[in-house]
Motif scaffolding. Structure first.
Motif, short mmCIF file in Angstrom:
data_model
loop_
_atom_site.label_atom_id
_atom_site.label_comp_id
_atom_site.label_asym_id
_atom_site.label_seq_id
_atom_site.Cartn_x
_atom_site.Cartn_y
_atom_site.Cartn_z
N ASP A 58 0.82 -1.21 0.00
CA ASP A 58 0.00 0.00 0.00
C ASP A 58 0.86 1.27 0.00
N THR A 89 -3.39 -3.56 -1.49
CA THR A 89 -4.37 -4.49 -0.91
C THR A 89 -5.76 -4.24 -1.47
N ALA A 176 -0.70 -13.65 -2.60
CA ALA A 176 -1.87 -12.83 -2.26
C ALA A 176 -3.01 -13.75 -1.83
N GLY A 189 -4.77 -9.64 1.22
CA GLY A 189 -3.64 -9.59 2.14
C GLY A 189 -2.47 -10.23 1.42
N TYR A 190 -1.26 -10.05 1.98
CA TYR A 190 -0.07 -10.60 1.32
C TYR A 190 0.80 -11.36 2.33
N SER A 202 -2.13 -7.73 6.55
CA SER A 202 -3.55 -7.74 6.20
C SER A 202 -4.01 -6.43 5.56
N TRP A 203 -3.50 -5.29 6.05
CA TRP A 203 -4.18 -4.01 5.90
C TRP A 203 -5.68 -4.22 6.18
#
Ligand SMILES: [Zn+2]
Ligand SMILES: [Zn+2]
Length: 300
Positions: A58, A89, A176, A189-190, A202-203
């Motif tokens: 992000d 995200t 992802a 999320g990554y 997550s963000w």
């Protein structure tokens, strides 16, 4: 070959590192903020730094300047000209307001290669619109007498992705996974697997996103959170929104108890009328592991 495959499979299953690695992976909190205009918390952005290379997740307001601040404190991989790879995200404005900054500022500073960016459907259109919005600036900078630039600024390598393996190089494998975030059709999320660490980011996410399964004793789980005490004083229409789009301290405690990360890092903290100490207390009442509430430019 078979032995290597088994080792890789074992490492992925346990969330552990591949053996024999000398690399050093760090998680740098460039911006821990939300849409709230908190001057101490810039827009959402986290950097995973593996040795001399950085990968952003992000790009909120101020991303390039926050990276420059991290560079000044000694993390050379966050020099503006080294900001070449980013993962989005979702396309909420607080998470993407820095996209024009990330495309244009390092280019002006002579980044040698175009930005490559991965994310949900709509990222390409957003990128194209931003480039179109700056058409006059780009024309003047390229033909108006400014010294020659390293690449065509209109070139951005955009990859609209689906869940699964999205990126791999000799330092990192990035997977992802889909998360639930209210009405967004796609939010990710990554999971970063590097030679020495596994990091799950997550963000923005609701509590039903399977983060525990993505982490599985990962080294670092970076997760958003909102305060239950603060939430209790919010107007009903905002409560309905937050409970659908975000994750409470108690919900996160349950997720982390299942995930068992080496370290749980809180960011995108929605605290409202409560305090950061109370926020941590709430998480700890539901989670016995190690947890920290991150601030901008913290490094883990
Ligand atoms: Zn957000
Ligand atoms: Zn969001």
């Amino acid at each position: 070959m078979r032995r290597i495959a088994l080792l890789v499979a074992a490492a992925l299953l346990t969330g552990g590192a591949l053996p024999g690695a000398q690399s050093q992976t760090r998680v740098v909190m460039l911006g821990t903020g939300t849409p709230n205009a908190d001057p101490d918390r810039y827009g959402p952005s986290v950097a995973v730094v593996v040795d001399e290379t950085s990968y952003l997740v992000d790009f909120g307001v101020g991303v390039v300047r926050r990276a420059a601040a991290a560079e000044r404190s000694g993390i050379k991989a966050l020099a503006a000209t080294k900001l070449t790879t980013a993962f989005a995200t979702h396309l909420h404005s607080d998470h993407t307001l820095g996209l024009a900054d990330l495309i244009l500022t390092p280019w002006i500073l002579e980044r040698p290669t175009p930005l490559r960016v991965y994310g949900p459907r709509g990222l390409r259109a957003m990128t194209n619109h931003l480039i179109a919005a700056y058409a006059d600036d780009l024309r003047i900078r390229t033909r108006g007498g400014e010294p020659r630039h390293g690449h065509d600024p209109r070139r951005v390598d955009v990859h609209e992705i689906v869940p699964g393996l999205v990126y791999r190089d000799e330092r990192v494998t990035v997977t992802a996974f889909a998360v639930t975030h209210g009405a967004w059709a796609q939010a990710f999320g990554y999971r970063f697997q590097t030679p020495d660490r596994t990091i799950v980011i997550s963000w923005d996410t609701g509590p039903e996103s399977g983060l525990a399964d993505q982490c599985r004793r990962c080294d670092v789980l970076v997760h958003e959170v909102y305060s239950e005490a603060g939430f209790a004083k919010r107007p009903p229409e905002w409560q309905a929104y937050h409970s659908r789009y975000h994750t409470s301290t108690r919900e996160l405690g349950a997720i982390a108890s299942r995930a068992q990360p080496g370290l749980l890092v809180l960011y995108h903290q929605l605290i409202w009328s409560s305090t950061e100490d109370e926020l941590l207390k709430e998480v700890r009442s539901a989670y016995a592991g190690k947890v920290v509430s991150a601030h901008d430019l913290d490094v883990y």
